[in-house]
Design a protein around this motif. Structure first.
Motif, PDB file in Angstrom:
ATOM      1  N   ASP A 300       0.838  -1.209   0.000  1.00 50.60           N
ATOM      2  CA  ASP A 300       0.000   0.000   0.000  1.00 50.60           C
ATOM      3  C   ASP A 300       0.876   1.264   0.000  1.00 50.60           C
ATOM      4  N   SER A 301       0.304   2.381   0.443  1.00 48.80           N
ATOM      5  CA  SER A 301       1.029   3.655   0.383  1.00 48.80           C
ATOM      6  C   SER A 301       1.467   4.159   1.755  1.00 48.80           C
ATOM      7  N   VAL A 302       1.607   3.247   2.713  1.00 49.29           N
ATOM      8  CA  VAL A 302       1.991   3.670   4.077  1.00 49.29           C
ATOM      9  C   VAL A 302       3.332   3.057   4.476  1.00 49.29           C
ATOM     10  N   LEU A 303       4.235   3.919   4.928  1.00 50.12           N
ATOM     11  CA  LEU A 303       5.512   3.454   5.470  1.00 50.12           C
ATOM     12  C   LEU A 303       5.410   3.536   6.995  1.00 50.12           C
ATOM     13  N   ASN A 358       3.698   7.058  11.022  1.00 56.35           N
ATOM     14  CA  ASN A 358       3.493   6.513   9.679  1.00 56.35           C
ATOM     15  C   ASN A 358       3.652   7.629   8.662  1.00 56.35           C
ATOM     16  N   ILE A 359       4.198   7.300   7.502  1.00 60.04           N
ATOM     17  CA  ILE A 359       4.268   8.284   6.420  1.00 60.04           C
ATOM     18  C   ILE A 359       3.326   7.797   5.327  1.00 60.04           C
ATOM     19  N   LYS A 360       2.354   8.650   4.981  1.00 62.22           N
ATOM     20  CA  LYS A 360       1.386   8.294   3.926  1.00 62.22           C
ATOM     21  C   LYS A 360       1.801   9.015   2.654  1.00 62.22           C
ATOM     22  N   THR A 361       2.102   8.243   1.618  1.00 58.95           N
ATOM     23  CA  THR A 361       2.518   8.844   0.347  1.00 58.95           C
ATOM     24  C   THR A 361       1.316   8.986  -0.580  1.00 58.95           C
ATOM     25  N   SER A 362       1.520   9.669  -1.702  1.00 59.42           N
ATOM     26  CA  SER A 362       0.386   9.955  -2.593  1.00 59.42           C
ATOM     27  C   SER A 362      -0.009   8.762  -3.453  1.00 59.42           C
ATOM     28  N   ALA A 363       0.840   7.738  -3.512  1.00 54.85           N
ATOM     29  CA  ALA A 363       0.494   6.539  -4.291  1.00 54.85           C
ATOM     30  C   ALA A 363       1.193   5.341  -3.663  1.00 54.85           C
ATOM     31  N   LYS A 364       0.976   4.148  -4.231  1.00 54.57           N
ATOM     32  CA  LYS A 364       1.593   2.945  -3.674  1.00 54.57           C
ATOM     33  C   LYS A 364       3.109   3.026  -3.727  1.00 54.57           C
ATOM     34  N   ILE A 365       3.749   2.554  -2.648  1.00 53.48           N
ATOM     35  CA  ILE A 365       5.216   2.620  -2.558  1.00 53.48           C
ATOM     36  C   ILE A 365       5.815   1.401  -3.253  1.00 53.48           C
ATOM     37  N   LYS A 366       6.841   1.645  -4.061  1.00 51.26           N
ATOM     38  CA  LYS A 366       7.582   0.540  -4.664  1.00 51.26           C
ATOM     39  C   LYS A 366       8.859   0.269  -3.876  1.00 51.26           C
ATOM     40  N   SER A 367       9.558   1.352  -3.481  1.00 51.93           N
ATOM     41  CA  SER A 367      10.758   1.194  -2.651  1.00 51.93           C
ATOM     42  C   SER A 367      11.057   2.511  -1.949  1.00 51.93           C
TER      43      SER A 367
END
Length: 943
Positions: A300-303, A358-367
């Motif tokens: 998903d888009s959460v680190l 948590n860091i929420k990004t604008s789209a799904k994280i790849k790396s």
């Protein structure tokens, strides 16, 4: 005989429109001494280095053909190791941007790369289940570690001990002793694939991420080797093979050891697990350089970020807990309850590892990658699924850290696949449109000069004059944009279904559109009064409609504007007269619908490309099929004639672009480069440039050169390339004592190693010929009684008139260090006696002792039986033994002397710097005294 027909070659010119591709990982790199400003991202076969502050691409590390799958910067920050999809690894210098070192050993794509602490060794894991450890300094493979049964997901060197920990998709974590190159422990406490692993708390704890929402923690204790070697070894469980962990898992998941030999080095116990918020698998698990911040993300888009507390912090926390417990106990006793004499507070894993934020990004994280800035902030950079790079920073020392997005790189590419491309009439501007935006690029600089938001675009063109563009969308709308202001001028509802195709009329006064609502509509350009200004602006009005029985997939005007070709969903192409809209011809023969077509400049031919993988060439006068060509291995997606010629380009879902001759029905050339299916292409009006777009998010520019292309030569080159590929797929040469299919050495046979072996063979043959000539010459001189001139070999003259033996040494020096062993492995034994004799000569001269020793020991290892049984070689080996031992000790002495000298210089420098430091300090003190005296004088004068 002259050339039958001359074609000009098209070559790859550039890759643009791509910020980062999905297969590899993003990493921070140090450039120009700055950390945390530059990131390296995989970009198809290249690696782009982006400046996060300016959002500019500053360096491209050029790849060859294969996609980049893994990146790892060296500890000194000067190099970047890049793993590719074919199993090769290249090490690039970040100063020059050149890849000087290449390692070939894996048979499948690289999945993980890790340097050791000093950067001298590199461990690579691959989908072929092997781990190879490479010597970066010597540029050669050290050894191959076999044991995993599925792709490797992570490999880590330990700092203090010579051990390696690896995890794989086969659900196990393996510990390797690098001194003996054996797996001495296998951890089997996971039920699913192990996707990531990190070492924290001074390498006393191992944290693993699997396919569930738990992060498992394992306590590691390093045991000393048993001192008393005479002591009998503890018994092992019957039936367990070495390399498999002799431990039993108890009910609670803790590992119960039975004194197995592997536990002499390391013992692992499960310490517990931390729950993640994500429900899916761990994609990446990493820890920052300090080992304090642990981060992981799923699909998903959460680190999620965790903090690993130090011993002091844990003690403080436990003291607080203890106080609380005592207070509670006191309150209970006051209430009359019995006081518990012993208060126990147990330390849990949650006390040692705390969730931070948590860091929420604008789209799904790849790396992602983490770095500490000197101000104490933690920076996290993300490569996202939609061709985007984002940088977040936060302060982990605050009680509730708030991550802030500090920069993002978006301009250089679309968020989704580009579905339509067009060239402006002056060949300079390129339009690309995707599901959400239209971008205009400058073809020569490859810079994006305009970005405008639109609906899902399917087709486009520049309005004559190149000041406006028209987009046809999936919802059937026409969108008219002004390029100077970047504004949307007008949106017109043209069709009820998707607007699949548009064709500009040759007189440039209007255009035609075809849509999924089974109609073809004719439009004219007109100037209308603009409400917002006094000037008139461009608009379009519908003039006629042609209703059909099937969905329209493609429309195209003939150059004289007399005919209109319409491709329908029933696999036919119908041709109508433009003036009366009367039916003229039907072209049938394709088994699946025609997706693309084009009419040649003179209106004589029409070429159609279909989902049935064929291209058919028809005459437009009678509608006869001239030829059917099997063009691609998958659907033909786009077809375009080169202006003023009967040559055309096709693009397919098989990742290839091909050029064809419609008169001779010849395949001219294939442009390979894209790694996914190609959606569309555009040919510039002068025919010099081709732009293509693909599902790999990249746009590629191809340029016509002045180099003539001869078809026979082109076919010959294709056959050679096929042969070179087949060489790499052949069985590896057998080594005595190995099982078939087993590969002990770190390298693998490639076309380069075969060529290197051929060069050695040629050099030895030349040496044999020249020595024979020398003998003959001596005999001639003796017979003649005078010196006769000796003819010199031109090859030796080219090397500066060197001796044949020196030429052989030059050839050995010219072989890449990483390919040396493999080249010697494919060398026939008949050349070995000559090589050994020459090595003896070189050793006595003391030239290149290290290289010669390396070759000598390798040859002895692989041809041991034949060499020892050959009586002729016994004296050579005897001599070699004597000279080798003496020369190696000489080299060792020289190195020792040099090291001692360097140590002495280092001490001298340190002593000098200390002296200067003290001198600086005393002068600083005197300066202070002078200032104080001045101040005192001032005060005295004032009073």
């Amino acid at each position: 005989m002259g050339l039958t027909k001359q074609y000009l070659r098209y070559v790859a010119s550039a890759v643009f429109g791509l910020i980062g591709s999905q297969k590899g990982n993003i990493v921070f790199v140090t450039l120009r001494g700055e950390k945390g400003r530059y990131v390296a991202v995989p970009a198809c076969e290249h690696v782009f280095i982006w400046d996060l502050r300016k959002g500019e691409k500053i360096l491209i590390l050029q790849g060859l053909k294969q996609e980049v799958t893994c990146l790892c910067p060296s500890p000194d920050g000067l190099h970047l190791a890049v793993g590719y999809d074919d199993g090769s690894i290249r090490i690039f210098s970040l100063l020059s941007g050149e890849g000087n070192v290449t390692f070939n050993g894996h048979k499948a794509g690289i999945t993980t790369l890790k340097y050791d602490q000093l950067g001298g060794r590199l461990a690579s894991g691959s989908k072929d289940t092997d781990i190879i450890v490479w010597d970066v300094i010597n540029e050669s493979g050290l050894y191959r570690l076999k044991g995993h049964k599925d792709a490797i997901t992570q490999a880590l060197f330990l700092r203090e001990k010579n051990l390696l920990v690896t995890s794989g998709k086969d659900t196990v974590v393996k510990w390797w002793d690098l001194d003996t190159q054996h797996c001495f422990k296998t951890m089997v406490g996971h039920r699913t694939e192990v996707w990531g692993l990190v070492l924290v708390s001074e390498e006393k704890r191992l944290i693993t991420g699997a396919s569930d929402s738990e992060l498992r923690a394992w306590d590691i204790t390093y045991l000393q080797e048993i001192e008393d070697l005479e002591e009998p070894k503890p018994k092992k469980i019957r039936g367990s093979s070495p390399g498999v962990q002799d431990t039993l898992e108890t009910e609670d998941g803790a590992l119960e050891t039975d004194g197995a030999p592997e536990d002499r080095i390391v013992s692992c116990r499960k310490a517990g697990s931390i729950m993640r918020e994500g429900r899916d698998r761990v994609v990446n698990l990493a820890v920052d350089k300090t080992g304090r911040i642990l981060a992981c993300h799923g699909t998903d888009s959460v680190l999620e970020l965790f903090c690993i507390l130090s011993k002091e912090e844990i003690h403080k926390k436990m003291d607080k807990k203890m106080k609380k417990a005592r207070k509670k106990a006191k309150l209970n006793s006051c209430k009359g309850e019995e006081e518990d004499p012993e208060i126990n507070v147990e330390m849990t894993l949650q006390d040692e590892i705390q969730r931070v934020t948590n860091i929420k990004t604008s789209a799904k994280i790849k790396s992602f990658d983490l770095i500490h800035s000197p101000q104490g902030e933690l920076k996290a950079v993300f490569l996202l699924q939609n061709n985007l790079v984002e940088l977040y920073s936060f302060n982990p020392s605050l009680p509730t850290p708030q991550p802030v997005r500090t920069s993002r790189i978006t301009i250089g590419g679309h968020r989704s696949d580009v579905r339509t491309l067009s060239f402006s009439s002056d060949n300079i501007a390129v339009l690309s449109a995707s599901a959400d935006s239209v971008k205009i690029w400058n073809r020569s600089t490859l810079q994006c000069i305009r970005t405008m938001t639109c609906e899902y675009a399917l087709c486009s063109f520049f309005v004559p004059g190149d000041r406006q563009v028209i987009i046809g969308t999936k919802t059937g709308k026409l969108q008219l944009f002004d390029l100077a202001s970047g504004n949307l001028l007008e949106t017109i509802d043209a069709h009820d279904g998707a607007l699949w195709s548009m064709s500009l009329s040759p007189d440039q006064r209007g255009f035609v559109t075809g849509g999924a609502d089974k109609s073809v509509k004719f439009w004219d350009f007109e100037l209308v009064k603009d409400e917002n200004s006094t000037q008139k602006r461009l608009s379009v009005k519908q003039t006629r409609t042609l209703q059909l029985d099937e969905d329209v997939l493609y429309v195209s005007y003939s150059p004289n504007q007399k005919l209109l070709a319409v491709s329908l969903l029933d696999c036919t192409v119908k041709i109508f007269y433009v003036d009366t809209l009367k039916f003229f011809l039907s072209l049938y023969g394709h088994k699946l619908p025609v997706i693309c077509m084009d009419i040649s400049y003179d209106g004589a031919l029409i070429a159609t490309g279909s989902a049935d993988r064929n291209v058919k060439i028809w005459g437009l006068d009678f509608g006869d099929c001239h030829k059917s060509l099997f063009a691609h291995d998958d659907s033909v997606m786009y077809l375009r004639f080169v202006p003023k010629s009967h040559l055309f380009f096709t693009a397919g879902k098989d990742h290839k672009i091909k050029q064809w001759d419609a008169d001779r029905f010849e395949h001219i050339q294939t442009l390979e480069g894209h790694h996914q299916e190609i959606w569309c292409l555009a040919v510039s009006p002068n025919g010099d440039y081709v732009v293509s777009s693909s599902h790999d998010k990249s746009l590629r520019l191809w340029e016509r050169t002045r180099e003539p292309l001869i078809l026979e030569e082109e076919r010959e080159m294709e056959r050679e390339a096929e042969y070179e590929e087949s060489v790499a797929k052949e069985d590896q040469p057998a080594v005595p004592g190995e099982i078939q299919g087993d590969n002990y050495f770190a390298g693998k046979k490639t076309i380069e190693t075969v060529k290197a072996a051929e060069r050695i063979m040629e050099a030895i043959e030349l040496y044999r010929e020249e020595t024979a000539k020398m003998k003959e010459h001596k005999a001639i001189c003796k017979a003649a009684g005078k010196e006769v001139p000796l003819p010199t070999n031109p090859i030796l003259m080219a090397y500066g008139n060197i001796s044949p033996s020196a030429y052989v040494l030059e050839i050995f020096k010219g072989i890449r260090s990483s390919e040396l062993e493999e080249s010697l492995l494919v060398l026939p034994f008949s050349y070995v006696p000559d090589i050994l004799t020459l090595f003896n000569e070189f050793m006595q001269l003391g030239s290149d002792v290290e290289l010669i020793c390396r070759c000598l020991f390798f040859l002895l290892r692989i041809h041991f039986g034949q060499i020892t049984s050959n009586q002729m070689l016994v004296p050579v080996i005897e001599k070699l033994r004597e000279t080798t031992i003496s020369k190696v000790s000489q080299v060792r002495d020289v190195i020792g002397f040099n090291m001692a000298g360097l140590d002495y210089l280092k001490r001298e420098c340190e002593a000098k710097s200390e002296v200067t430091f003290f001198a600086d300090a005393t002068s600083h003190l005197e300066e202070k005294k002078r200032k104080r005296k001045k101040r005192e004088k001032l005060i005295l004068t004032l009073t």
